[in-house]
Design a protein around this motif. Sequence first.
Motif, PDB file in Angstrom:
ATOM      1  N   LEU A   1      71.224  -7.836 -58.864  1.00  0.00           N
ATOM      2  CA  LEU A   1      72.578  -7.470 -59.286  1.00  0.00           C
ATOM      3  C   LEU A   1      72.581  -6.146 -60.041  1.00  0.00           C
ATOM      4  O   LEU A   1      73.477  -5.316 -59.837  1.00  0.00           O
ATOM      5  N   GLY A   2      71.597  -5.949 -60.908  1.00  0.00           N
ATOM      6  CA  GLY A   2      71.510  -4.694 -61.651  1.00  0.00           C
ATOM      7  C   GLY A   2      71.371  -3.497 -60.727  1.00  0.00           C
ATOM      8  O   GLY A   2      72.032  -2.470 -60.907  1.00  0.00           O
ATOM      9  N   SER A   3      70.524  -3.643 -59.726  1.00  0.00           N
ATOM     10  CA  SER A   3      70.320  -2.564 -58.759  1.00  0.00           C
ATOM     11  C   SER A   3      71.602  -2.283 -57.971  1.00  0.00           C
ATOM     12  O   SER A   3      71.982  -1.125 -57.767  1.00  0.00           O
ATOM     13  N   MET A   4      72.273  -3.349 -57.548  1.00  0.00           N
ATOM     14  CA  MET A   4      73.531  -3.178 -56.818  1.00  0.00           C
ATOM     15  C   MET A   4      74.590  -2.518 -57.693  1.00  0.00           C
ATOM     16  O   MET A   4      75.346  -1.656 -57.230  1.00  0.00           O
ATOM     17  N   MET A   5      74.649  -2.926 -58.963  1.00  0.00           N
ATOM     18  CA  MET A   5      75.618  -2.332 -59.883  1.00  0.00           C
ATOM     19  C   MET A   5      75.324  -0.854 -60.089  1.00  0.00           C
ATOM     20  O   MET A   5      76.248  -0.032 -60.090  1.00  0.00           O
ATOM     21  N   GLU A   6      74.043  -0.513 -60.270  1.00  0.00           N
ATOM     22  CA  GLU A   6      73.664   0.891 -60.456  1.00  0.00           C
ATOM     23  C   GLU A   6      74.133   1.734 -59.269  1.00  0.00           C
ATOM     24  O   GLU A   6      74.727   2.795 -59.448  1.00  0.00           O
ATOM     25  N   ARG A   7      73.858   1.259 -58.060  1.00  0.00           N
ATOM     26  CA  ARG A   7      74.261   2.007 -56.865  1.00  0.00           C
ATOM     27  C   ARG A   7      75.777   2.068 -56.738  1.00  0.00           C
ATOM     28  O   ARG A   7      76.340   3.102 -56.381  1.00  0.00           O
ATOM     29  N   GLY A   8      76.443   0.964 -57.035  1.00  0.00           N
ATOM     30  CA  GLY A   8      77.902   0.914 -56.909  1.00  0.00           C
ATOM     31  C   GLY A   8      78.606   1.863 -57.856  1.00  0.00           C
ATOM     32  O   GLY A   8      79.515   2.593 -57.456  1.00  0.00           O
ATOM     33  N   VAL A   9      78.191   1.882 -59.115  1.00  0.00           N
ATOM     34  CA  VAL A   9      78.858   2.776 -60.062  1.00  0.00           C
ATOM     35  C   VAL A   9      78.430   4.228 -59.829  1.00  0.00           C
ATOM     36  O   VAL A   9      79.239   5.139 -60.003  1.00  0.00           O
TER      37      VAL A   9
ATOM     38  N   ALA B   1      90.327  -0.169 -60.831  1.00  0.00           N
ATOM     39  CA  ALA B   1      90.924  -1.076 -59.844  1.00  0.00           C
ATOM     40  C   ALA B   1      90.069  -1.106 -58.579  1.00  0.00           C
ATOM     41  O   ALA B   1      89.859  -2.166 -57.986  1.00  0.00           O
ATOM     42  N   GLY B   2      89.560   0.063 -58.185  1.00  0.00           N
ATOM     43  CA  GLY B   2      88.668   0.118 -57.024  1.00  0.00           C
ATOM     44  C   GLY B   2      87.365  -0.626 -57.268  1.00  0.00           C
ATOM     45  O   GLY B   2      86.859  -1.313 -56.374  1.00  0.00           O
ATOM     46  N   LEU B   3      86.812  -0.512 -58.469  1.00  0.00           N
ATOM     47  CA  LEU B   3      85.594  -1.263 -58.807  1.00  0.00           C
ATOM     48  C   LEU B   3      85.856  -2.768 -58.764  1.00  0.00           C
ATOM     49  O   LEU B   3      85.027  -3.537 -58.286  1.00  0.00           O
ATOM     50  N   ARG B   4      87.041  -3.150 -59.229  1.00  0.00           N
ATOM     51  CA  ARG B   4      87.401  -4.575 -59.208  1.00  0.00           C
ATOM     52  C   ARG B   4      87.530  -5.081 -57.769  1.00  0.00           C
ATOM     53  O   ARG B   4      87.097  -6.183 -57.454  1.00  0.00           O
ATOM     54  N   GLU B   5      88.126  -4.260 -56.912  1.00  0.00           N
ATOM     55  CA  GLU B   5      88.229  -4.651 -55.502  1.00  0.00           C
ATOM     56  C   GLU B   5      86.851  -4.846 -54.891  1.00  0.00           C
ATOM     57  O   GLU B   5      86.630  -5.792 -54.136  1.00  0.00           O
ATOM     58  N   GLY B   6      85.916  -3.961 -55.208  1.00  0.00           N
ATOM     59  CA  GLY B   6      84.552  -4.100 -54.718  1.00  0.00           C
ATOM     60  C   GLY B   6      83.910  -5.375 -55.226  1.00  0.00           C
ATOM     61  O   GLY B   6      83.221  -6.077 -54.478  1.00  0.00           O
ATOM     62  N   ARG B   7      84.153  -5.693 -56.491  1.00  0.00           N
ATOM     63  CA  ARG B   7      83.634  -6.938 -57.060  1.00  0.00           C
ATOM     64  C   ARG B   7      84.220  -8.151 -56.343  1.00  0.00           C
ATOM     65  O   ARG B   7      83.518  -9.098 -55.995  1.00  0.00           O
ATOM     66  N   ASP B   8      85.513  -8.114 -56.093  1.00  0.00           N
ATOM     67  CA  ASP B   8      86.175  -9.231 -55.421  1.00  0.00           C
ATOM     68  C   ASP B   8      85.662  -9.401 -53.990  1.00  0.00           C
ATOM     69  O   ASP B   8      85.487 -10.531 -53.520  1.00  0.00           O
ATOM     70  N   GLU B   9      85.419  -8.293 -53.300  1.00  0.00           N
ATOM     71  CA  GLU B   9      84.871  -8.372 -51.940  1.00  0.00           C
ATOM     72  C   GLU B   9      83.478  -8.984 -51.943  1.00  0.00           C
ATOM     73  O   GLU B   9      83.146  -9.805 -51.082  1.00  0.00           O
ATOM     74  N   LEU B  10      82.651  -8.610 -52.907  1.00  0.00           N
ATOM     75  CA  LEU B  10      81.314  -9.186 -53.020  1.00  0.00           C
ATOM     76  C   LEU B  10      81.400 -10.680 -53.325  1.00  0.00           C
ATOM     77  O   LEU B  10      80.650 -11.475 -52.762  1.00  0.00           O
ATOM     78  N   ALA B  11      82.340 -11.066 -54.183  1.00  0.00           N
ATOM     79  CA  ALA B  11      82.513 -12.482 -54.512  1.00  0.00           C
ATOM     80  C   ALA B  11      82.850 -13.298 -53.267  1.00  0.00           C
ATOM     81  O   ALA B  11      82.289 -14.379 -53.054  1.00  0.00           O
ATOM     82  N   VAL B  12      83.733 -12.768 -52.443  1.00  0.00           N
ATOM     83  CA  VAL B  12      84.097 -13.468 -51.208  1.00  0.00           C
ATOM     84  C   VAL B  12      82.888 -13.552 -50.277  1.00  0.00           C
ATOM     85  O   VAL B  12      82.621 -14.591 -49.673  1.00  0.00           O
ATOM     86  N   GLU B  13      82.145 -12.461 -50.177  1.00  0.00           N
ATOM     87  CA  GLU B  13      80.972 -12.448 -49.306  1.00  0.00           C
ATOM     88  C   GLU B  13      79.914 -13.451 -49.774  1.00  0.00           C
ATOM     89  O   GLU B  13      79.290 -14.145 -48.974  1.00  0.00           O
ATOM     90  N   LEU B  14      79.736 -13.545 -51.087  1.00  0.00           N
ATOM     91  CA  LEU B  14      78.727 -14.456 -51.626  1.00  0.00           C
ATOM     92  C   LEU B  14      79.178 -15.909 -51.623  1.00  0.00           C
ATOM     93  O   LEU B  14      78.394 -16.809 -51.311  1.00  0.00           O
ATOM     94  N   PHE B  15      80.426 -16.150 -52.013  1.00  0.00           N
ATOM     95  CA  PHE B  15      80.866 -17.517 -52.294  1.00  0.00           C
ATOM     96  C   PHE B  15      81.987 -18.029 -51.398  1.00  0.00           C
ATOM     97  O   PHE B  15      82.368 -19.188 -51.502  1.00  0.00           O
TER      98      PHE B  15
END
Length: 156
Positions: free
Chosen positions: A28-36, A112-126
């Motif tokens: 998750l840390g690595s993904m967050m680093e790349r995402g931001v 808001a864009g970061l939140r959308e990315g988080r929400d998309e990952l949540a759907v993909e994971l769960f």
Amino acid sequence: MKSLHDMPEGAVSASVSLDRLFELAEVLGSMMERGVAAHGLTRARAGLLWALFHDGPMTQRALAGQLGVTPRNVTGLIDALEADGLVARTPHPADRRATLVSLTESGRALTAGLREGRDELAVELFGDMPAAQLAAIYDGLETVITRLRTIDQASR
């Protein structure tokens, strides 16, 4: 206290579970680093934006406390974010010695864009996970997070 060696055969040990949490934190840390980084941010800057996105304008002191950093550190983060047009400083309406930090329109759009990315990952994971399994993960993580915070506070 139970020993880690007193586990029934075939049971997942506490040590192996902790190893998986470390692996999860690393991934998750690595993904967050790349995402931001894709948005020109560091995790620290993104954390400050996220705090303002969720809690609204606040003083630099409040931000420092919420982020667990020194006031000097938060000043540097705000300076950089202000230079990028993502946050603005304004006089505090009730305390002339204080300054409020808030998101600009660009800052709101970015978070808001970061939140959308988080929400998309949540759907993909769960998204296709059965509700009972998702609830068990949530409950387990709540327990682990509470215990980690207790351990962390005791070690300070």
